[in-house]
Design a protein around this motif. Structure first.
Motif, mmCIF file in Angstrom:
data_model
loop_
_atom_site.group_PDB
_atom_site.id
_atom_site.type_symbol
_atom_site.label_atom_id
_atom_site.label_comp_id
_atom_site.label_asym_id
_atom_site.label_seq_id
_atom_site.Cartn_x
_atom_site.Cartn_y
_atom_site.Cartn_z
ATOM 1 N N MET A 1 0.819 -1.177 0.026
ATOM 2 C CA MET A 1 0.147 -0.086 -0.053
ATOM 3 C C MET A 1 0.730 1.377 -0.117
ATOM 4 S SD MET A 1 -3.207 -0.753 2.209
ATOM 5 C CE MET A 1 -4.450 -2.240 1.657
ATOM 6 N N PRO A 2 0.295 2.321 -0.810
ATOM 7 C CA PRO A 2 1.435 3.412 -0.741
ATOM 8 C C PRO A 2 1.652 4.068 0.459
ATOM 9 C CG PRO A 2 -0.813 3.965 -1.581
ATOM 10 C CD PRO A 2 -0.858 2.469 -1.311
ATOM 11 N N GLY A 3 3.035 4.004 0.696
ATOM 12 C CA GLY A 3 3.585 4.712 1.959
ATOM 13 C C GLY A 3 3.181 4.158 3.157
ATOM 14 N N LYS A 4 2.777 2.707 3.023
ATOM 15 C CA LYS A 4 2.058 1.821 4.202
ATOM 16 C C LYS A 4 0.905 2.479 4.818
ATOM 17 C CE LYS A 4 5.080 -1.831 3.607
ATOM 18 N NZ LYS A 4 4.948 -1.825 2.182
ATOM 19 N N ASP A 5 0.334 3.419 4.264
ATOM 20 C CA ASP A 5 -0.762 4.398 4.888
ATOM 21 C C ASP A 5 -1.889 3.624 4.771
ATOM 22 O OD1 ASP A 5 -2.265 6.357 6.028
ATOM 23 O OD2 ASP A 5 -2.277 7.345 3.987
ATOM 24 N N TYR A 6 -2.133 2.745 5.668
ATOM 25 C CA TYR A 6 -3.355 1.910 5.794
ATOM 26 C C TYR A 6 -4.058 1.677 7.018
ATOM 27 C CZ TYR A 6 0.053 -1.855 6.336
ATOM 28 O OH TYR A 6 1.171 -2.403 6.579
ATOM 29 N N THR A 19 -16.337 -17.269 -14.215
ATOM 30 C CA THR A 19 -15.150 -16.737 -15.241
ATOM 31 C C THR A 19 -13.978 -16.226 -14.791
ATOM 32 O OG1 THR A 19 -16.165 -14.928 -15.695
ATOM 33 C CG2 THR A 19 -16.985 -16.608 -17.243
ATOM 34 N N LYS A 20 -14.096 -15.403 -13.665
ATOM 35 C CA LYS A 20 -12.712 -14.999 -13.164
ATOM 36 C C LYS A 20 -12.746 -14.995 -11.659
ATOM 37 C CE LYS A 20 -14.260 -10.156 -12.669
ATOM 38 N NZ LYS A 20 -14.759 -10.407 -11.384
ATOM 39 N N ILE A 21 -11.665 -15.133 -10.911
ATOM 40 C CA ILE A 21 -11.530 -14.841 -9.464
ATOM 41 C C ILE A 21 -10.816 -13.719 -9.454
ATOM 42 C CG2 ILE A 21 -10.022 -15.905 -7.463
ATOM 43 C CD1 ILE A 21 -10.873 -18.797 -8.987
ATOM 44 N N ALA A 22 -11.168 -12.616 -8.511
ATOM 45 C CA ALA A 22 -10.534 -11.351 -8.298
ATOM 46 C C ALA A 22 -10.240 -11.473 -6.703
ATOM 47 C CB ALA A 22 -11.360 -10.275 -8.582
ATOM 48 N N ALA A 23 -9.017 -11.176 -6.463
ATOM 49 C CA ALA A 23 -8.412 -10.971 -4.793
ATOM 50 C C ALA A 23 -7.896 -9.803 -4.770
ATOM 51 C CB ALA A 23 -7.494 -12.016 -4.666
ATOM 52 N N ALA A 24 -7.995 -9.120 -3.527
ATOM 53 C CA ALA A 24 -7.389 -7.753 -3.312
ATOM 54 C C ALA A 24 -7.088 -7.827 -1.957
ATOM 55 C CB ALA A 24 -8.030 -6.738 -3.650
ATOM 56 N N ILE A 32 -8.021 -0.378 -1.324
ATOM 57 C CA ILE A 32 -7.566 -1.641 -1.997
ATOM 58 C C ILE A 32 -6.332 -1.466 -2.528
ATOM 59 C CG2 ILE A 32 -8.014 -3.078 -4.303
ATOM 60 C CD1 ILE A 32 -10.959 -2.378 -3.655
ATOM 61 N N SER A 33 -5.455 -2.628 -2.283
ATOM 62 C CA SER A 33 -4.113 -2.748 -2.997
ATOM 63 C C SER A 33 -4.120 -4.263 -3.447
ATOM 64 C CB SER A 33 -3.202 -2.402 -2.044
ATOM 65 O OG SER A 33 -2.930 -3.246 -0.928
ATOM 66 N N GLY A 34 -3.095 -4.492 -4.312
ATOM 67 C CA GLY A 34 -2.898 -5.765 -4.652
ATOM 68 C C GLY A 34 -3.625 -6.667 -5.348
ATOM 69 N N ARG A 35 -4.412 -5.793 -6.355
ATOM 70 C CA ARG A 35 -5.525 -6.649 -7.009
ATOM 71 C C ARG A 35 -5.015 -7.534 -7.710
ATOM 72 N NH1 ARG A 35 -9.894 -2.878 -7.874
ATOM 73 N NH2 ARG A 35 -9.143 -0.786 -7.041
ATOM 74 N N ARG A 54 -3.922 -19.203 -5.336
ATOM 75 C CA ARG A 54 -2.821 -18.195 -6.150
ATOM 76 C C ARG A 54 -3.057 -16.985 -6.163
ATOM 77 N NH1 ARG A 54 -2.985 -22.594 -9.781
ATOM 78 N NH2 ARG A 54 -4.296 -21.714 -11.388
ATOM 79 N N ALA A 55 -4.623 -16.767 -6.331
ATOM 80 C CA ALA A 55 -4.936 -15.463 -6.377
ATOM 81 C C ALA A 55 -4.807 -14.663 -5.018
ATOM 82 C CB ALA A 55 -6.500 -15.139 -6.683
ATOM 83 N N VAL A 56 -4.951 -15.446 -4.162
ATOM 84 C CA VAL A 56 -4.764 -14.728 -2.711
ATOM 85 C C VAL A 56 -3.132 -14.558 -2.561
ATOM 86 C CG1 VAL A 56 -4.951 -15.205 -0.086
ATOM 87 C CG2 VAL A 56 -6.837 -15.773 -1.381
ATOM 88 N N ASP A 57 -2.404 -15.584 -2.766
ATOM 89 C CA ASP A 57 -1.202 -15.455 -2.597
ATOM 90 C C ASP A 57 -0.554 -14.310 -3.509
ATOM 91 O OD1 ASP A 57 -0.692 -17.441 -0.728
ATOM 92 O OD2 ASP A 57 -0.157 -18.892 -2.519
ATOM 93 N N GLY A 58 -1.212 -14.067 -4.660
ATOM 94 C CA GLY A 58 -0.781 -12.980 -5.481
ATOM 95 C C GLY A 58 -1.141 -11.660 -5.103
ATOM 96 N N SER A 59 -2.335 -11.639 -4.332
ATOM 97 C CA SER A 59 -2.739 -10.145 -4.137
ATOM 98 C C SER A 59 -1.792 -9.471 -2.778
ATOM 99 C CB SER A 59 -3.992 -10.036 -3.456
ATOM 100 O OG SER A 59 -4.365 -11.013 -2.522
ATOM 101 N N ILE A 60 -1.457 -10.846 -1.745
ATOM 102 C CA ILE A 60 -0.588 -10.343 -0.665
ATOM 103 C C ILE A 60 0.903 -9.748 -1.147
ATOM 104 C CG2 ILE A 60 0.688 -11.236 1.264
ATOM 105 C CD1 ILE A 60 -1.684 -13.295 1.737
ATOM 106 N N GLN A 61 1.398 -10.478 -2.399
ATOM 107 C CA GLN A 61 2.500 -10.325 -3.114
ATOM 108 C C GLN A 61 2.798 -8.924 -3.461
ATOM 109 O OE1 GLN A 61 3.752 -13.547 -5.648
ATOM 110 N NE2 GLN A 61 5.847 -13.320 -5.249
ATOM 111 N N GLU A 62 1.304 -8.625 -4.530
ATOM 112 C CA GLU A 62 1.347 -7.463 -5.170
ATOM 113 C C GLU A 62 1.266 -6.193 -4.180
ATOM 114 O OE1 GLU A 62 0.340 -6.005 -8.567
ATOM 115 O OE2 GLU A 62 1.765 -7.791 -8.935
ATOM 116 N N ALA A 63 0.463 -6.424 -3.072
ATOM 117 C CA ALA A 63 0.340 -5.415 -2.101
ATOM 118 C C ALA A 63 1.573 -4.975 -1.262
ATOM 119 C CB ALA A 63 -0.818 -5.855 -0.954
ATOM 120 N N GLY A 64 2.781 -5.964 -1.217
ATOM 121 C CA GLY A 64 3.995 -5.735 -0.781
ATOM 122 C C GLY A 64 3.779 -5.961 0.729
#
Ligand SMILES: [Zn+2]
Length: 323
Positions: A1-6, A19-24, A32-35, A54-64
């Motif tokens: 999240m930007p500047g860890k401001d959450y 058809t799709k799985i969305a995680a964030a 929201i971060s790490g979509r 995989r979507a959950v792992d990916g969102s945690i990774q994306e969010a840093g």
């Protein structure tokens, strides 16, 4: 999240669709971060669960952020769900029958998981992050390929005996109405879902009516686009659909006396051309019926402002502890 401001706590919201799985990653304010979006792997229930993980792992990774910063994972799932035991009981979209979602995902993710029907989750999301923020009583009406409502009473999802509360898509509202895929006639879904709206326009076109829709592949979207451009046939269909939607809203308003009714799903995205005929019909009903008028306040009906994020935010609301 930007500047860890959450704002803590952080949770992961997962919108599980056919058809799709969305995680964030979602914070306490609904930021929201790490979509992450993955096409739904539907070859088997286990393959779908792997895809969710995989979507959950990916969102945690994306969010840093680190996994241990996540308090919980919330999942909105189409169909019939047992949140207590964490079982996906029946989902036509996912071809699921009694899938032990919670046990399997917790073993894989090492995080607590909460599941709920997606429309019920969306209703909760509205009271946590949307137009219904802070409200105790709300009705959420999802109109898309199918129709379902969800009811929040005293800040809690009202589920009924088996979680079927709100399945008003199959409430019969016109006995002489068209055949529904459930086998009944005149169900709300057979009159006002996306495919039903297209079918109503097609039927009018078969009467050789003139319309800009002639020769086009008709969808609910094209009907409302034509209505916005003043096409008489499309305006007539929009008005008739508005009457049916208003009928159901009036019924739910008098049954539950919510502070707010929020519309979600693909069809209300048409905006004013969808909403105006519904509001006109409700206004008229309120003029004719003082009992309804007593519960029908200005701003009583709104289209969700959470847009395409409603799925992940609703799922996150399942996991975020109430304020
Ligand atoms: Zn039906």
């Amino acid at each position: 999240m930007p500047g860890k401001d959450y704002s803590l706590p952080l949770v992961v919201g997962v919108d599980v669709g056919g058809t799709k799985i969305a995680a964030a990653v979602v914070d306490a304010e609904g930021r929201i971060s790490g979509r992450v979006r993955l096409p739904t792997e539907a070859s088997s229930p286990q393959a779908t669960l792997d895809c969710i993980a995989r979507a959950v792992d990916g969102s945690i990774q994306e969010a840093g952020i680190a996994r241990n910063q996540i308090l919980e994972v919330g999942l909105g799932i189409p169909g019939l769900v047992d949140p207590q035991d964490g079982i996906g009981i029946n989902s036509v979209n996912l071809s699921w029958q009694n899938v032990p979602v919670k046990v399997r995902l917790e073993a894989r993710l090492h995080l607590p998981c909460t599941i709920e029907n997606d429309v019920k989750a969306a209703a909760l999301g509205e009271t946590r992050f949307g137009s219904g923020r802070g409200l105790d009583n709300l009705v959420f009406l999802s109109i898309g390929t199918g129709i379902a409502a969800a009811i929040i009473l005293d800040r809690r999802i009202y589920r009924g005996l088996n979680g079927m509360a709100g399945e008003i898509g199959h409430a019969m509202i016109r006995p002489d109405g068209p055949l529904c895929k459930c086998g009944g006639y005149g169900c709300f879904e057979a009159l006002a879902s996306g495919p039903a709206i297209a079918a109503r326009a097609e039927k009018e076109l078969q009467n050789h009516r003139e319309s800009t829709l002639t020769g086009m592949k008709v969808s609910a979207e094209s009907v409302y686009t034509a209505a916005a451009e003043g096409d008489a046939l499309a305006l007539e269909v929009a008005r008739a659909v508005g009457e049916d939607v208003a009928f159901v809203i009036q019924f739910m308003a008098l049954a539950y006396e919510p502070q707010l009714v929020v519309l979600g799903g693909g069809v209300p995205r048409a905006g004013r051309t969808f909403l105006d005929p519904v509001i006109q019909a409700l206004d008229r009903q309120a003029e004719e019926n003082w009992v309804f008028k007593a519960v029908y306040k200005p701003g009583f009906l709104q289209v969700t402002k959470l847009g395409g994020d409603i799925g992940v935010l609703g799922a996150a609301a399942l996991a975020a502890p109430s304020q």
